[in-house]
Design an enzyme around this catalytic site. Structure first.
Site, PDB file in Angstrom:
ATOM      1  N   ASP A  63      47.336  41.596  45.647  1.00  0.00           N
ATOM      2  CA  ASP A  63      48.147  40.742  46.163  1.00  0.00           C
ATOM      3  C   ASP A  63      49.498  40.757  45.814  1.00  0.00           C
ATOM      4  O   ASP A  63      49.698  41.045  44.540  1.00  0.00           O
ATOM      5  CB  ASP A  63      47.543  39.469  46.265  1.00  0.00           C
ATOM      6  N   HIS A 100      46.411  41.619  41.188  1.00  0.00           N
ATOM      7  CA  HIS A 100      47.991  41.389  41.629  1.00  0.00           C
ATOM      8  C   HIS A 100      48.661  42.749  41.012  1.00  0.00           C
ATOM      9  O   HIS A 100      48.647  42.849  39.827  1.00  0.00           O
ATOM     10  CB  HIS A 100      48.426  40.329  41.102  1.00  0.00           C
TER      11      HIS A 100
HETATM   12 ZN    ZN Z   1      49.071  35.564  46.351  1.00  0.00          ZN
END
Ligand code: ZN
Length: 479
Positions: A286, A428
């Site tokens: 993400d 991430h």
């Molecule tokens: Zn996020």
């Protein structure tokens, strides 16, 4: 037949054969390149006007390569076809080399790579090639089908999306027509009984990526094992152009203009599909792309792994090249909102719409995806918002907490320890340590035969049809 006529005939026959041999000898160029690969390009005259075949034949101590691919006389198309073959060869050779270093390797092994093709032609300008790839690892053989279609006049590739009107659900239509066509087959009951149909015909791009354009119909190819495990040949379905209606844009040999974004889908679709008999996992990233994403893609490519990126719209706009590279590497791109300003469940409709649509626009500027999945920021979602969004919502069941555990080994161990078949991992790609954890994760889990696939591929391979408004945490938990 008179004696004179007979003589003329045999003269012509001998002459014809001589011409063919001469053509082959004159036009065959053998190039020994650095890798020791012999490249033989022969422009064999044939009924396939303008086409010729190039071959790469190479023998190593423990491998053998026999790759044949077409050449069209059109520079851009030919370069694309050459690259396609070269990519297969390169990844085969690295596979062999890795195996030679492994403990399982024995001296008398021989691995084989084969690539061959057939030609389907719509017109002089529009031509399709259907490739059959085969890999034999000692005694275990696997095959794969893929295709490439081209408009020779403009030297551009033709992807399925280019053939249909914008925003039209052509995959839904193809699923319907394919099912219809299969039901006309004599062995339909047998196919139906096996229960693979719904899964294989789910309206996603991957399922319809192998196609060819004949004179009056679209051919769709379903390799052995996809529709039936008992029918030991590719199942070919012919869809007449007339059945596709007005949304089908190939008319009188004319095509709509080429869109650069289509190009990525071609290479993205060349990746081998997941093996349902082996465990698989979906790595998801993400908040990117970021400056660390290219390094992450290097790792994924090195280990032949794929992932899913839930990107922010404002990052996608900046990192277009990175996004394109991810798609080319076979990764899936999802939507994570435009700028992470808050929870989707707390937003008014106008803000929510802008967050989603602006991000979709940024993604679509790079790649044509039929449906863009969503991961809401903070994983904050409820059924009402999910219904509004109308696409599959992807959450996770393993959280690395990499934003907090900013340590490569902790992040890697978290994944390795919790991994299970069908897991969706949250990470991430905006953290250096997360990216550096990837090779550790992949190496450890590959030893347990894990495959690294996209979320969509994992769901479909596990028999789950990704549905709009549904929330997915893994292949086990669906709401
Ligand atoms: Zn996020």
């Amino acid at each position: 037949m008179s004696r004179k006529k007979k003589n003329i005939m045999s003269f012509f026959c001998v002459g014809f054969i001589a011409v063919i041999i001469a053509t082959i000898i004159i036009n065959s160029v053998f190039v020994k390149n650095e890798g020791g690969i012999q490249l033989a390009i022969g422009k064999h005259s044939s009924a396939l006007i303008g086409l010729s075949m190039a071959s790469v034949i190479d023998y190593g101590d423990h491998y053998q390569i026999a790759c044949h691919y077409p050449q069209t006389g059109h520079k851009k198309v030919d370069e694309d076809l050459r690259l396609l073959a070269q990519e297969e060869i390169d990844s085969f050779i690295s596979l062999v080399k890795a195996h030679e270093q492994s403990e399982r390797f024995t001296q008398d092994e021989k691995w084989l790579l084969g690539l061959d093709f057939t030609v389907v032609r719509h017109s002089e300008d529009i031509v399709s090639f259907v490739f059959e790839y085969s890999l034999t690892k000692d005694k275990e053989e696997s095959t794969r089908l893929f295709s490439g279609s081209y408009d020779l006049k403009t030297e551009t590739p033709i992807v399925l999306g280019r053939l249909f009107a914008n925003d039209y659900d052509y995959l839904g239509l193809l699923a319907y027509l394919t099912k219809n066509s299969l039901s006309q087959r004599e062995d339909y009951e047998q196919i139906k009984e096996e229960g693979l149909i719904n899964n294989t015909l789910t309206a996603i791009n991957d399922n319809y990526s192998c196609f060819a354009l004949a004179k009056k119909h679209l051919c769709l190819y379903f390799p052995v094992g996809t529709l039936s495990t008992k029918i030991m040949q590719t199942i070919e379905v012919e869809i007449p152009f007339s059945a596709l209606g007005d949304c089908f844009l190939l008319k009188n040999g004319q095509l709509p203009p080429f869109n650069e974004a289509d190009l990525l889908y071609i290479s993205a679709n060349r990746h081998p599909k997941a093996d349902p008999d082996k465990p698989m996992i979906a790595l998801t990233f993400d908040d990117g792309p970021s400056i660390y994403t290219p390094k992450l893609l290097d790792y994924l490519e090195e280990y032949d792994a794929r992932a899913t990126f839930f990107v922010l719209g404002n990052r996608a706009e900046i990192y277009q090249e990175t996004l394109a590279r991810a798609v080319q590497a076979g990764c899936q791109i999802g939507n994570h909102g435009y700028n992470h300003i808050g929870e989707f469940t707390q937003m008014d409709d106008t803000t929510l719409e802008a967050q989603v649509n602006n991000t979709n626009c940024a993604i679509e500027a790079v790649v044509n995806q039929s449906r863009i999945y969503i991961r809401p920021p903070y994983g904050s979602i409820n059924q009402e918002v999910a219904d509004k969004l109308g696409v599959p919502i992807i959450l996770w069941d393993i959280d690395t907490k990499d934003w907090k555990n900013n340590d490569t080994k902790i992040i890697a161990n978290q994944v390795i320890k919790c991994a299970h078949d069908g897991a969706i991992i949250l990470m991430h790609d905006c953290y250096f340590n997360t990216v550096e954890a990837i090779p550790l994760i992949i190496k450890a889990l590959k030893e347990q035969e894990y495959q690294f696939v996209t979320v969509e591929e994992m769901l479909v391979t596990r028999g789950i049809e990704p549905a709009g408004g549904k929330i997915y945490y893994s292949t086990r938990v669906i709401k």
